[in-house]
Design a protein around this motif. Structure first.
Motif: not given
Length: 330
Positions: A40-49
């Motif tokens: 696995t090369q990439f991980s992500w999270n969604t972020v809002s204010i």
């Protein structure tokens, strides 16, 4: 593993928000197939204010993983695009998103790379981080961007710009090009090529200039310039001298050039060339006329000179432009 924060905010484009995540998911799938679970090369999270769901411009609500106050430390932070609705709406949006913009500055100072595409470049410019640095944005908002952010070194012809961990890409679907660029940068070139092929992303497209309309938003409020524009549009095939044109408009050549530059940031000759290039584009797209006839139709006699000018303005030769954009027969 590269850790990415994907910013979500009200009225952002859904495809701009989710498209890069789809590309990274494909990248992870290929990498794991080759290297196993550790690939696995990439991980992500969604972020809002606030961490609350946001509603995209198409009316679809998107849940987010965290607020900016509780956000992790990210290697990359991606800012999607939004529908541009004018300077006043941009003022309001920048004010509403100020906490997010300030947070982006802090994250950049801590070492994160900031990435955006299309109109997201307006938001990145609002942080002040692009001042004195090269950036790009969607080609059809070039003048609005330059007017609002005169200290940014705007290169609207570029598909992707990168300076000091600030990365920008061009119009709407350039998130695809940006995703491939990031996969190559943070994983491998081979993995980027695999993903591009799987997702039908044309990696040969390296500039926005072939897509630009050179006459877009060129109507002038200056009566002399507007009259000259109209005259040039109706006499574009003729051999036109700027001094003669100025005489027809009832002003000196120097005054005509000055007023053109003030209104359009072009000389009358540049404007005439743009008319001819746009006419040639239409002929290349919609007819089978030989290039010599296209050249003559738009007022040139030297096919080599015309071809050089065409490539200078569009980034493609006339033959390459026709191959890419020729209308398909019904």
């Amino acid at each position: 593993m590269v850790k990415m924060g994907v910013i979500a905010y009200d009225n952002c484009y859904l495809s701009s928000l989710s498209g890069p995540m789809d590309a990274f998911q494909v990248a992870n799938a290929y990498s794991c197939r080759q290297l196993g679970p550790s690939g696995t090369q990439f991980s992500w999270n969604t972020v809002s204010i606030t961490g609350e769901p946001v509603k995209t411009s198409g009316g679809i609500s998107i849940a987010t993983d965290m607020s900016i106050a509780n956000a992790d430390v990210f290697d990359l932070i991606y800012l999607p695009a939004f529908p541009y609705q004018g300077a006043l709406a941009m003022d309001k949006m920048a004010e509403e998103l100020r906490p997010l913009l300030d947070w982006l500055v802090v994250q950049w100072k801590r070492g994160a790379t900031l990435v955006t595409i299309c109109t997201g470049g307006f938001l990145m410019a609002e942080t002040g981080l692009l001042d004195g640095r090269e950036a790009t944005t969607t080609w059809w908002l070039e003048k609005q961007f330059h007017k609002r952010y005169p200290n940014v070194k705007l290169n609207s012809r570029a598909m992707i710009t990168e300076q000091d961990r600030l990365m920008c890409a061009g119009a709407m679907t350039s998130y695809q090009n940006m995703a491939v660029h990031l996969i190559e940068r943070y994983a491998t070139a081979d993995l980027a090529i695999q993903c591009a092929k799987a997702m039908l992303i044309d990696t040969s497209v390296s500039a926005q200039s072939p897509y630009q309309n050179l006459l877009m938003d060129e109507a002038s409020g200056d009566p002399v310039v507007a009259k000259a524009q109209y005259w040039l549009q109706n006499h574009a095939k003729e051999n036109i001298d700027q001094a003669e044109l100025a005489q027809k408009m009832g002003v000196s050549q120097r005054t005509l050039i000055r007023r053109f530059k003030a209104e359009l940031d072009l000389t009358p000759l540049n404007y005439l060339q743009n008319i001819r290039i746009e006419t040639a584009k239409q002929l290349l797209e919609n007819t089978t006329l030989p290039l010599i006839e296209v050249t003559e139709h738009v007022g040139y006699t030297d096919i080599s000179s015309f071809s050089r000018l065409f490539k200078q303005r569009t980034g493609l030769t006339p033959a390459a432009y026709r191959q890419r954009f020729k209308a398909k027969e019904a």
